[in-house]
Write an enzyme that holds these catalytic residues in place. Structure first.
Site, mmCIF file in Angstrom:
data_model
loop_
_atom_site.group_PDB
_atom_site.id
_atom_site.type_symbol
_atom_site.label_atom_id
_atom_site.label_comp_id
_atom_site.label_asym_id
_atom_site.label_seq_id
_atom_site.Cartn_x
_atom_site.Cartn_y
_atom_site.Cartn_z
ATOM 1 N N CYS A 2 22.916 2.369 33.403
ATOM 2 C CA CYS A 2 22.273 2.547 32.216
ATOM 3 C C CYS A 2 23.348 3.539 31.065
ATOM 4 C CB CYS A 2 20.959 2.837 31.216
ATOM 5 S SG CYS A 2 19.945 1.564 32.821
ATOM 6 N N ARG A 27 30.150 2.497 33.629
ATOM 7 C CA ARG A 27 28.971 3.243 34.437
ATOM 8 C C ARG A 27 28.242 1.384 35.446
ATOM 9 N NH1 ARG A 27 26.778 7.706 31.823
ATOM 10 N NH2 ARG A 27 24.594 7.470 32.919
ATOM 11 N N TRP A 75 21.568 -1.915 33.303
ATOM 12 C CA TRP A 75 21.676 -1.695 34.938
ATOM 13 C C TRP A 75 20.705 -2.452 35.544
ATOM 14 C CZ3 TRP A 75 20.879 0.276 39.313
ATOM 15 C CH2 TRP A 75 21.664 0.485 40.578
ATOM 16 N N ASN A 101 16.976 5.291 28.978
ATOM 17 C CA ASN A 101 17.692 5.235 29.947
ATOM 18 C C ASN A 101 16.970 5.956 31.197
ATOM 19 O OD1 ASN A 101 19.860 4.221 29.710
ATOM 20 N ND2 ASN A 101 21.184 6.094 29.526
ATOM 21 N N GLY A 102 16.693 5.773 32.664
ATOM 22 C CA GLY A 102 15.379 6.379 33.409
ATOM 23 C C GLY A 102 14.223 5.363 34.114
ATOM 24 N N GLU A 483 35.313 7.264 54.191
ATOM 25 C CA GLU A 483 35.320 7.127 52.500
ATOM 26 C C GLU A 483 36.752 5.695 51.913
ATOM 27 O OE1 GLU A 483 34.685 8.250 50.353
ATOM 28 O OE2 GLU A 483 36.590 7.660 48.883
ATOM 29 N N LYS A 487 35.873 2.866 50.619
ATOM 30 C CA LYS A 487 36.760 2.308 49.593
ATOM 31 C C LYS A 487 36.635 0.602 49.257
ATOM 32 C CE LYS A 487 36.291 4.768 46.539
ATOM 33 N NZ LYS A 487 35.675 5.939 46.643
ATOM 34 N N GLU A 490 33.439 -1.533 48.827
ATOM 35 C CA GLU A 490 32.747 -1.628 47.845
ATOM 36 C C GLU A 490 33.718 -2.403 46.482
ATOM 37 O OE1 GLU A 490 32.070 2.588 45.519
ATOM 38 O OE2 GLU A 490 34.105 3.029 46.592
ATOM 39 N N HIS A 506 32.366 3.449 72.654
ATOM 40 C CA HIS A 506 31.060 3.400 72.892
ATOM 41 C C HIS A 506 30.444 2.201 72.229
ATOM 42 C CE1 HIS A 506 31.447 6.971 75.010
ATOM 43 N NE2 HIS A 506 32.136 7.746 74.081
ATOM 44 N N LYS A 605 28.033 3.856 38.847
ATOM 45 C CA LYS A 605 29.257 5.024 37.959
ATOM 46 C C LYS A 605 28.563 5.946 38.915
ATOM 47 C CE LYS A 605 32.840 6.832 38.039
ATOM 48 N NZ LYS A 605 33.919 7.486 39.474
HETATM 49 C C1 F6R Z 1 31.552 5.306 45.464
HETATM 50 C C2 F6R Z 1 31.078 6.774 44.904
HETATM 51 C C3 F6R Z 1 29.950 6.682 44.768
HETATM 52 C C4 F6R Z 1 30.362 8.006 44.601
HETATM 53 C C5 F6R Z 1 28.044 8.150 44.741
HETATM 54 C C6 F6R Z 1 27.233 9.635 44.001
HETATM 55 O O1 F6R Z 1 33.394 5.327 45.461
HETATM 56 O O2 F6R Z 1 31.914 6.804 43.291
HETATM 57 O O3 F6R Z 1 29.879 6.883 46.380
HETATM 58 O O4 F6R Z 1 30.285 9.144 45.445
HETATM 59 O O5 F6R Z 1 27.282 7.994 44.039
HETATM 60 O O6 F6R Z 1 27.441 10.242 42.991
HETATM 61 P P1 F6R Z 1 28.451 11.607 42.425
HETATM 62 O O7 F6R Z 1 29.323 11.577 42.709
HETATM 63 O O8 F6R Z 1 28.777 10.772 40.717
HETATM 64 O O9 F6R Z 1 27.109 12.622 42.682
#
Ligand code: F6R
Length: 610
Positions: A2, A27, A75, A101-102, A483, A487, A490, A506, A605
């Site tokens: 949010c 976000r 959100w 927010n929260g 990673e 990517k 997601e 395995h 985000k």
């Molecule tokens: C993936 C992504 C998330 C963040 C994770 C941690 O592309 O962005 O997996 O890496 O939510 O976020 P931070 O780094 O802000 O603690």
């Protein structure tokens, strides 16, 4: 997650607020709303959907001369996405509006009590109880009503509140969720995130936990949860507003991928001496004894930051020769971790606001460990919890899928490992000098990889309809495979799984057939031959193989369907360059599938809830 923005000044409030909300879009959100005070009455507009689709409701058809208001992007956590559940939320008579927010943990109990007292609720959210609580505590003093209301609240909050009877002030306060106040000329702002207000001001006050402000056009007074005044200093945010714009790229993610050479330069900037073979990390605040005393390092993080931590494990074990464990913050916090005063805990986070990472840090501190943060967002909550810091200097990252922050985390971890290895006499100056030199040419090498974007786009067009992908890597590049798969899943919603190449036989080998593309990272390294043998197992089962290889590798060509060639770099730097084609591949697959690359479904985000 949010986002909040509040504005009081001399401009049309709903324009400024809508503009701020669009800058918070990254976000992640499912609904949005704006409330303003106009001619003694509060007006609210809110709905589900993307801002571009509800602009008419929030701005065009919302003719108002108001210059005070609040806005929110939601959100969903408590209650499905709907217009009713969107913020701001009001009290019974809509004289008070709250953007929150929260999470209010005891909201069920509060809601029951308030309902019994006759309050009528319009939403399924936890946040609405705040408006009713403020209403029931209001005796003419707006700020006091907010403070009295919060005495009943358990959980996390950042709130911005307006009151019909107080048309010249916004009251805001925070606990655990971030909140800032922006200082302008005859106008002031409240926001959950600096990017919302960067285009108006870079003078910002970061509120600490349990601190709030009464924000007026011509001044701001700060207070704490007891109501006592507090002195706060404004800081000049060094993020450039242009950095939060797309700058001609079709998506923020693509722009951020292309920014990576510069990000590496910024992360390294001024922190190395090539002549002396030394690394300087000024905010680290670890003393020589701290470094010698460290017997174990535990890295905690989530998502992409966790995969950066996995690379950190390989780096630190190799260069510092201290055992390293890398743990998901959400697991670490609940498993009675074995850390003590001789353990260095490293928390990695782009936002510095990830709830699980913050909780893991608190857990580590309660067990007397020293905690170091590797963080992007200045003044974020994490930076206040840790004993020392390494800022990664990636600048604002707007695309929900993290790219440049990952690269900056890897660069910072490399600097840290080189520095610790030198101090603990595992590495000599010559080695460090050589690695500094290599780090400095890495941005040019990455620029050459970025030039291959057409080739990678072509590849993406071949595989954009795949149902599933397997990513393989070994050693330093096992986390790269993890990673890369993250990517792809997601942003393109294609299932992708990553395995250490040696582990494939395995179990996952059962999946291999001509319908299962395999993305393999097989650049030159100590484990090159081993990885090659694993890939032969794929080839023998008719799997379609895309290989990320070192330039000039002729051996691998005859056994793969496609190769992407990368400049040769040493093992320890290879994760930084090898992930670039994987980021581009995921980007192009998602874009070619017509998906919302910057705001993938269900994702936020900064994950500020558990
Ligand atoms: C993936 C992504 C998330 C963040 C994770 C941690 O592309 O962005 O997996 O890496 O939510 O976020 P931070 O780094 O802000 O603690």
């Amino acid at each position: 997650m949010c986002g909040i923005i509040g504005y009081i000044g001399n401009k049309p409030a709903n324009d400024v607020i809508f503009d701020g909300l669009t800058r918070l879009e990254y976000r992640g959100y499912d609904s949005a709303g704006i409330a303003v005070i106009d001619e003694g009455a509060i007006h609210v507009r809110k709905d589900i959907g993307k801002l571009r689709n509800i602009r008419r409701l929030l701005v065009d058809d919302f003719a108002s001369s108001s210059s005070i208001g609040i806005g929110h992007t939601r959100w969903a956590t408590h209650g499905r996405p709907s217009a009713f559940n969107a913020h701001p939320h009001g009290d019974c008579i809509s004289s008070i509006m709250v953007a929150h927010n929260g999470i209010i943990e005891n909201f069920m109990k509060l809601k029951k009590r308030l309902s019994d007292e006759g309050h009528e609720f319009k939403s399924e959210t936890d946040s609405e109880v705040l408006a009713h609580l403020i209403e029931s505590n209001y005796r003419g003093d707006f700020r006091q009503a907010v403070l009295d209301a919060l005495k009943h609240v358990e959980g996390a909050y950042a709130i911005a509140v307006i009151h019909q009877k107080h048309p010249d002030e916004i009251v805001c306060i925070r606990k655990e969720s971030p909140l800032i106040v922006g200082l302008g000329i005859e106008e002031n702002f409240v926001a959950s995130d600096v990017t919302a207000i960067l285009q108006y001001t870079r003078q910002v006050v970061y509120l600490d936990n349990f601190e709030g402000a009464v924000v007026r056009r011509d001044g701001i007074s700060f207070f704490n949860i007891t109501g006592a005044s507090v002195e706060k200093k404004a800081v000049q945010v060094d993020w450039n507003p242009v950095a939060a714009e797309k700058g001609g790229f079709s998506h923020f993610m693509l722009k951020e991928i292309f920014e990576q050479p510069q990000v590496i330069r910024n992360t390294i900037g001024g922190r190395t001496s090539e002549e002396e073979g030394k690394i300087y990390l000024e905010e680290l605040k670890l003393t020589g004894p701290d470094i010698y005393r460290t017997q174990r390092i535990v890295i905690v993080a989530c998502g992409t930051a966790y995969y950066a931590g996995c690379v950190g494990k390989y780096l630190i074990e190799k260069l510092v020769q201290i055992p390293v464990e890398c743990d998901l913050a959400s697991e670490f916090r609940y498993r009675s971790p074995l850390v003590d005063a001789n353990t260095l805990v490293i928390a990695i986070s782009q936002s510095g606001e990830t709830a699980d990472t913050l909780a893991a840090v608190k857990e580590a501190k309660s067990r007397k460990a020293k905690v170091l943060g590797i963080v992007n967002a200045k003044e974020s909550s994490l930076t206040r919890e840790v004993d020392g810091l390494v800022y990664i200097h990636a600048g604002p990252e707007i695309g929900v899928a993290s790219t440049k922050a990952y690269i900056a985390m890897l660069t910072a971890l490399t600097l840290l490992a080189l520095m610790l290895g030198k101090i603990r006499s595992v590495l000599n100056s010559e080695f460090v000098k050589e690695k500094i030199k290599e780090l400095k040419i890495l941005p040019q090498q990455i620029e050459r990889v970025l030039e291959k974007h057409d080739q990678i786009r072509e590849l993406a067009s071949i595989y954009k309809h795949a149902r599933s992908f397997l990513y393989l890597g070994r050693g330093f590049n096992y986390p790269t495979a993890l990673e890369g798969a993250l990517k792809l899943k997601e942003i393109s919603y294609i299932h992708a799984e990553a395995y250490a190449a040696g582990e494939m036989k395995h179990g996952p080998i059962a999946l291999i057939d001509d319908q299962m593309p395999v993305m393999a990272i097989v650049t030159q390294s100590d484990v090159y031959d081993k990885t090659l043998s694993n890939l032969k197992e794929v080839q023998a089962r008719s799997g379609c193989l895309i290989a990320i290889v070192t330039e000039g590798d002729s051996e691998i060509r005859h056994m793969t369907d496609h190769v992407i060639e990368l400049p040769a770099v040493s093992d320890i730097l290879s994760p930084i360059i090898n992930v670039i084609p994987l980021q581009l591949f995921a980007y192009f697959v998602a874009d070619l599938r017509g998906l919302d690359v910057d705001q993938p479904r269900n994702l936020a985000k900064s994950v500020t809830v558990e």
